[in-house]
Scaffold this motif. Structure first.
Motif, mmCIF file in Angstrom:
data_model
loop_
_atom_site.group_PDB
_atom_site.id
_atom_site.type_symbol
_atom_site.label_atom_id
_atom_site.label_comp_id
_atom_site.label_asym_id
_atom_site.label_seq_id
_atom_site.Cartn_x
_atom_site.Cartn_y
_atom_site.Cartn_z
ATOM 1 N N SER A 80 8.352 47.372 -5.595
ATOM 2 C CA SER A 80 9.296 47.694 -4.531
ATOM 3 C C SER A 80 9.098 46.780 -3.327
ATOM 4 O O SER A 80 10.062 46.283 -2.733
ATOM 5 N N ILE A 81 7.829 46.536 -2.985
ATOM 6 C CA ILE A 81 7.549 45.671 -1.830
ATOM 7 C C ILE A 81 7.978 44.239 -2.118
ATOM 8 O O ILE A 81 8.517 43.544 -1.241
ATOM 9 N N MET A 82 7.772 43.763 -3.341
ATOM 10 C CA MET A 82 8.209 42.413 -3.702
ATOM 11 C C MET A 82 9.729 42.295 -3.622
ATOM 12 O O MET A 82 10.260 41.285 -3.134
ATOM 13 N N ALA A 83 10.444 43.311 -4.097
ATOM 14 C CA ALA A 83 11.905 43.283 -4.002
ATOM 15 C C ALA A 83 12.350 43.264 -2.545
ATOM 16 O O ALA A 83 13.284 42.532 -2.170
ATOM 17 N N ALA A 84 11.679 44.052 -1.694
ATOM 18 C CA ALA A 84 12.015 44.050 -0.273
ATOM 19 C C ALA A 84 11.719 42.695 0.363
ATOM 20 O O ALA A 84 12.483 42.205 1.199
ATOM 21 N N TYR A 85 10.623 42.067 -0.050
ATOM 22 C CA TYR A 85 10.267 40.754 0.486
ATOM 23 C C TYR A 85 11.321 39.713 0.133
ATOM 24 O O TYR A 85 11.737 38.904 0.973
ATOM 25 N N ALA A 87 14.442 40.236 -0.548
ATOM 26 C CA ALA A 87 15.688 40.520 0.171
ATOM 27 C C ALA A 87 15.611 40.061 1.615
ATOM 28 O O ALA A 87 16.552 39.463 2.147
ATOM 29 N N THR A 88 14.487 40.299 2.282
ATOM 30 C CA THR A 88 14.379 39.930 3.698
ATOM 31 C C THR A 88 14.168 38.436 3.883
ATOM 32 O O THR A 88 14.601 37.869 4.884
ATOM 33 N N SER A 89 13.500 37.778 2.935
ATOM 34 C CA SER A 89 13.320 36.329 3.064
ATOM 35 C C SER A 89 14.658 35.610 2.981
ATOM 36 O O SER A 89 14.879 34.609 3.659
ATOM 37 N N GLY A 90 15.564 36.154 2.177
ATOM 38 C CA GLY A 90 16.899 35.564 2.103
ATOM 39 C C GLY A 90 17.682 35.745 3.386
ATOM 40 O O GLY A 90 18.619 34.991 3.665
ATOM 41 N N ALA A 91 17.315 36.741 4.191
ATOM 42 C CA ALA A 91 17.989 36.969 5.469
ATOM 43 C C ALA A 91 17.300 36.256 6.613
ATOM 44 O O ALA A 91 17.672 36.436 7.772
ATOM 45 N N GLY A 92 16.264 35.461 6.301
ATOM 46 C CA GLY A 92 15.573 34.722 7.350
ATOM 47 C C GLY A 92 14.573 35.553 8.123
ATOM 48 O O GLY A 92 14.178 35.188 9.227
ATOM 49 N N SER A 114 26.624 47.341 8.770
ATOM 50 C CA SER A 114 27.041 46.266 7.872
ATOM 51 C C SER A 114 25.989 46.107 6.770
ATOM 52 O O SER A 114 24.844 46.543 6.912
ATOM 53 N N VAL A 115 26.385 45.484 5.664
ATOM 54 C CA VAL A 115 25.477 45.313 4.522
ATOM 55 C C VAL A 115 24.570 44.128 4.820
ATOM 56 O O VAL A 115 24.880 42.975 4.528
ATOM 57 N N LEU A 120 19.047 47.528 5.426
ATOM 58 C CA LEU A 120 18.949 48.305 4.193
ATOM 59 C C LEU A 120 17.513 48.511 3.714
ATOM 60 O O LEU A 120 17.187 49.560 3.146
ATOM 61 N N VAL A 121 16.651 47.537 3.938
ATOM 62 C CA VAL A 121 15.324 47.575 3.336
ATOM 63 C C VAL A 121 14.530 48.791 3.788
ATOM 64 O O VAL A 121 13.894 49.478 2.981
#
Length: 718
Positions: A80-85, A87-92, A114-115, A120-121
Motif C-alpha cells: 500500500s505504501i509503495m502504491a502511494a509513493y 502515485a505521489t511521485s507522479g504528482a511531484g 479534484s482527482v 486521494l492518497v
C-alpha cells in the motif's frame, strides 16, 4: 427454577465463514462511501470500495496460506505504501510531504475535490489501514472491530464534508441495521437467534428513530473543521476599481473585453468593506485546484452561464465572471471565497479563459416574502458614524416598510427616480459625497447628480442603515453583439450596482441607476414613489439640521441625541425569523431526550421487577439468580431442580453463593412450615450480589454496559 451451562459453539461451515467476511466488508464499504462523496465521482467511489474490501480479503487469503498475522499485515502495508509513493511521485510530491500535510490539504481545498494524488492518497491509506486492522480480528468472538472501523470511516467522511455527505442519515441507518444483523446472526454466543432478535428489534427501532430525529431537524452553527485550518493565502495589492469608472465612462468607445457565450452581465470585483471614505475589496486570496473548481455553490434560483473572456484594454489583474463563479479554466487563478472575486497573479494583457458562474434571480413572490439571515452577516451591515442629517434620512426612508424586500425596493425606487446619472459628475464614495449627492440642494455642486459609483454606494449605505446586508459590485453590462456572435464590452458598459443578501435566496442584485434594467427584475407597479424627507410639493426642500452634527455608528439620533444603531427605529424585527418558520431545535437535545426516555423506561421496568422479587423472599431471590443466568447467556432446562442448577452455577463461576439461595427457595416452596435457622436478609443480599457480579463478568466487556437495562428478562416468568 432450573438451568444449565451454555453448549459449545458449533463449528462454522463454509457459508458461515463467507458471511463472516461479507459482513465486515459491507460495513467498511459503507463507511468508505462517506469519504468518497467528497469527490462526487463514481469512479472514486469504486476506488474507495476496493480499498475497503481488497486489503481485508488479501489478508485473510495470506493467513489461510499459513503466513503469520503480522508478517501478512506487513507485506500488505508495504504494498500500500509503495502504491502511494508511486502515485505521489507522479504528482511531484514526496510521500512524506503528502502524509504530513494530508489534513491541511484536505481542509483547505474546495469541495468537491479534484482527482489529485495528494488529495486521494491520505484517505485511501486510512481506509486500507482500517481494513487491515479489521481483517486481523474477523475471526474473534467479540464482533465490534468491524463496527468501530466503519464508524471511524463514517466520522472521517462526515468531518471532511461538514456533514453534507449523509444529510438525511441514510448511510448511518444502513450501517446500524447491518451491524445489528451481524450481531444477531453471526454471534457465537449460546443465546438463540430468537432471543437476540428480541433485543435487536427495540435497539434498532430506537437507533433508527434517533438518527431520523438528528437528520430531519435543522442544525444551526454546525461544526466545520475547515474553520480550524488557515488555508494558504496570497496577499494582493490592487487599486479600487470604483475609481476607474470615471475613466471608463470618459472613454466610452474603448474596447475592454471580447466575450463569447451567454449574454449576461460580468462581475469584476465585489466590495464589501466600507469605512466611510471608500469601499475596499479583499486582499487575501486562495489558489484554486488544478480542475479550476471554486467550491462555491449557486443558490436555488441561479442559472449557471459559461462565457469565454479575452482581455483587450481592460488592464489590471481582476478576472471578470458571470456572477458567482463555480469554475474557471485558467492555471494559477486565485479566489476570495467570501465574495467569489477572481484574481490573476500574471499579466492579463491578451489573456483568454473560460469561466462559469451565475447571478441569483429569484421570482418576485419569493422576494416579497424573503427574510434576512439571523446571524453571520454583521460585517455586511456595519457602517461608520453617519452624519445626523443622513442618518435621519435613512430612518425615514425605511419607515412603513413591512418586509426586508420592501425596504430594499423603496430605497431603489427613490434613488432611481429622484437623482440624475452623469458620467462627468464628481466621483467619490465618502460619506460627505453621498450626503451631498442625496441631500444637497438643487444647483449645488454634486447635489442629486452622480455616477453609478454614487448610486450604488448610496443604495448600499441606506440599505445597511436599515439593517439590510448590502455590498457594492463593479462590473460590465453584456456588451455589443457582433456579426460573428461575439460581444465587445466598451468603456460605456462599465457600471456599479449593489447586492442585498436574503435568507435562502443569496445575494440578489439591485441596480439603482436610472433607466438601468441590466438584471430585468419586475418591480411592483403598485409601489408608491417615495418623496425626499422635507421635500415640499414645489420640489424645494425645507431647511435641514446641520450636517456637522453626527450620530453613533450608522444611526439616526432622536431629539434627545440617543442612538439605537442602524435601522433600529421601527425596524426592531428586521432580523427576526418569520412566524411559522422552522424552529431551530437542537437535534442533540432531542436525540438525548429520546434516548433518555428509553433508558428511564427500562430502568423503571427492571427496578419494578427487582422490587417484586424482594417481596417474595427466598423464592424471589432465586428468581433474581435465574435472571442473572439468563442475562449471562445460560439457558435453564425445565427438568433440572434448583439445587442442581445452583451447584452448576457455583462450579462455573467459582463461587458458593448460589447453593444457599437455592436451598432456601426450595424450603420456601416445598416445606414452608418446617422450622429452620433464620437467615439474615443481609446475607441473602450479599450472596445474590456475588452471583450477579460473577454472571456479569462472564460476558464480554463491551456488553456489560447493557446489563442493568437489558429487557430480555422482562419476558421471563419468575
Amino acid at each position: 427454577m432450573s438451568g444449565t451451562t451454555a453448549p459449545a459453539a458449533p463449528t462454522a461451515g463454509p457459508a458461515q465463514r463467507g458471511l463472516r467476511l461479507i459482513w465486515p466488508i459491507a460495513l467498511l464499504v459503507l463507511g468508505a462511501m462517506m469519504l468518497a462523496t467528497a469527490w462526487h465521482r463514481w469512479t472514486i467511489s469504486l476506488l474507495f470500495a476496493l480499498a475497503a474490501a481488497v486489503p481485508l480479503l488479501a489478508l485473510r487469503g495470506l493467513l489461510r496460506a499459513g503466513l503469520s498475522r503480522w508478517f501478512a499485515t506487513a507485506i500488505l502495508l508495504l504494498v500500500s505504501i509503495m502504491a502511494a509513493y508511486l502515485a505521489t511521485s507522479g504528482a511531484g510530491l514526496s510521500l512524506e510531504e503528502t502524509v504530513r500535510d494530508v489534513i491541511p490539504r484536505l481542509l483547505t481545498s474546495p469541495l468537491p475535490y479534484s482527482v489529485q494524488a495528494d488529495l486521494l492518497v491520505g484517505p485511501l491509506l486510512l481506509v486500507t489501514l482500517v481494513s487491515l486492522l479489521v481483517g486481523l480480528r474477523v475471526d474473534g468472538r467479540q464482533r465490534v472491530e468491524p463496527v468501530i472501523g466503519a464508524a471511524v470511516l463514517y466520522v472521517a467522511g462526515a468531518l471532511l464534508t461538514a456533514g453534507h455527505a449523509d444529510p438525511w442519515g441514510l448511510v448511518a441507518v444502513l450501517m446500524l441495521v447491518v451491524a445489528i444483523l451481524g450481531w444477531v446472526f453471526l454471534d457465537e454466543h449460546s443465546e438463540p437467534v430468537r432471543q437476540r432478535l428480541s433485543v435487536a428489534g427495540p435497539v434498532a427501532v430506537v437507533g433508527v428513530g434517533t438518527l431520523a430525529a438528528l437528520a430531519t431537524l435543522p442544525v444551526s452553527n454546525a461544526f466545520e473543521p475547515r474553520d480550524l485550518v488557515d488555508p494558504p493565502v496570497y496577499e494582493v495589492v490592487a487599486s479600487n476599481p470604483l475609481t476607474q469608472l470615471g475613466a471608463w465612462a470618459n472613454n466610452p468607445t474603448d474596447e475592454l473585453l471580447h466575450v463569447r457565450g451567454a449574454e449576461v452581465p460580468l462581475r469584476l470585483v465585489v466590495l464589501d468593506k466600507y469605512d466611510g471614505t471608500q469601499w475596499t475589496a479583499a486582499t487575501r486570496y486562495e489558489e484554486l485546484p488544478a480542475d479550476g473548481r471554486t467550491g462555491l455553490r449557486s443558490g436555488s434560483f441561479a442559472h449557471p452561464d459559461t462565457v469565454q473572456v479575452q482581455f483587450s484594454r481592460l488592464g489590471g489583474n481582476w478576472l471578470p465572471s458571470p456572477g458567482m463563479p463555480t469554475s474557471i479554466a485558467l492555471d494559477g487563478a486565485l479566489i476570495d471565497r467570501g465574495t467569489g472575486t477572481l484574481y490573476s497573479r500574471e499579466d492579463t494583457a491578451g489573456l483568454a479563459y473560460e469561466v462559469t458562474g451565475a447571478f441569483e434571480d429569484p421570482p418576485q413572490d419569493r422576494l416579497i416574502t424573503a427574510q434576512l439571515p439571523q446571524s453571520g452577516m454583521k460585517s455586511m451591515t456595519e457602517l461608520p458614524p453617519l452624519p445626523r442629517q443622513l442618518g435621519e434620512f435613512a430612518r425615514q426612508l425605511g419607515e412603513g416598510a413591512a418586509t426586508p424586500y420592501e425596504r430594499a425596493t423603496r430605497i431603489e425606487t427613490l434613488v432611481r427616480s429622484k437623482y440624475q446619472l452623469s458620467p462627468t459628475a464628481i466621483s467619490g464614495s465618502a460619506l460627505w459625497r453621498i450626503q451631498q449627492f442625496l441631500l444637497g440642494k438643487p444647483g449645488e455642486t454634486g447635489a442629486r447628480i452622480g455616477t453609478s459609483e454614487q448610486f450604488a454606494t448610496a443604495f448600499a449605505v441606506l440599505a445597511r442603515a436599515n439593517g439590510l446586508p448590502a455590498r457594492v459590485v463593479v462590473g460590465f453590462r453584456p456588451g455589443e453583439t457582433q456579426e460573428d456572435g461575439t460581444r465587445i464590452i466598451h468603456g460605456s458598459d462599465a457600471f456599479a450596482w449593489a447586492e442585498v443578501y436574503f435568507a435562502e435566496l443569496g445575494w440578489v442584485p439591485f441596480s439603482p441607476a436610472p433607466d438601468d434594467d441590466t438584471f430585468h427584475r419586475e418591480r411592483p407597479v403598485e409601489a408608491e414613489e417615495p418623496t425626499l424627507p422635507g421635500e415640499a410639493d414645489t420640489g424645494t426642500p425645507t431647511p435641514e439640521p446641520s450636517a456637522s452634527e453626527t450620530t453613533g455608528p450608522g444611526g439616526a439620533d432622536g431629539a434627545d441625541g440617543t442612538d439605537d444603531g442602524p435601522g433600529m427605529d421601527g425596524d426592531a424585527d428586521a432580523m427576526a425569523p418569520t412566524s411559522g418558520g422552522r424552529i431551530g431545535l437542537d437535534p442533540y437535545l432531542v436525540a438525548g431526550g429520546a434516548a433518555g426516555a428509553v433508558v428511564l423506561l427500562l430502568v423503571a421496568l427492571r427496578a419494578g421487577r427487582r422490587v417484586r422479587h424482594a417481596r417474595r423472599g427466598a423464592r424471589g431471590a432465586w428468581a433474581e439468580v435465574l435472571d442473572a443466568l439468563h442475562l449471562s447467556g445460560l439457558r435453564a432446562a425445565p427438568h433440572l431442580p434448583a439445587d442442581v442448577v445452583a451447584a452448576q452455577t457455583d462450579t462455573r463461576f467459582g463461587i458458593t453463593a448460589a447453593s444457599p439461595i437455592a436451598d432456601r427457595a426450595l424450603r420456601a416452596r416445598f416445606a414452608p412450615d418446617r422450622p429452620s435457622a433464620p437467615t439474615p436478609g443481609s446475607a441473602t443480599r450479599a450472596q445474590l450480589k456475588q452471583v450477579r457480579r460473577s454472571a456479569r463478568r462472564s460476558i464480554p466487556w463491551w456488553r456489560r454496559w447493557w446489563w442493568h437495562l437489558d429487557p430480555r428478562v422482562l419476558g421471563r416468568r419468575g
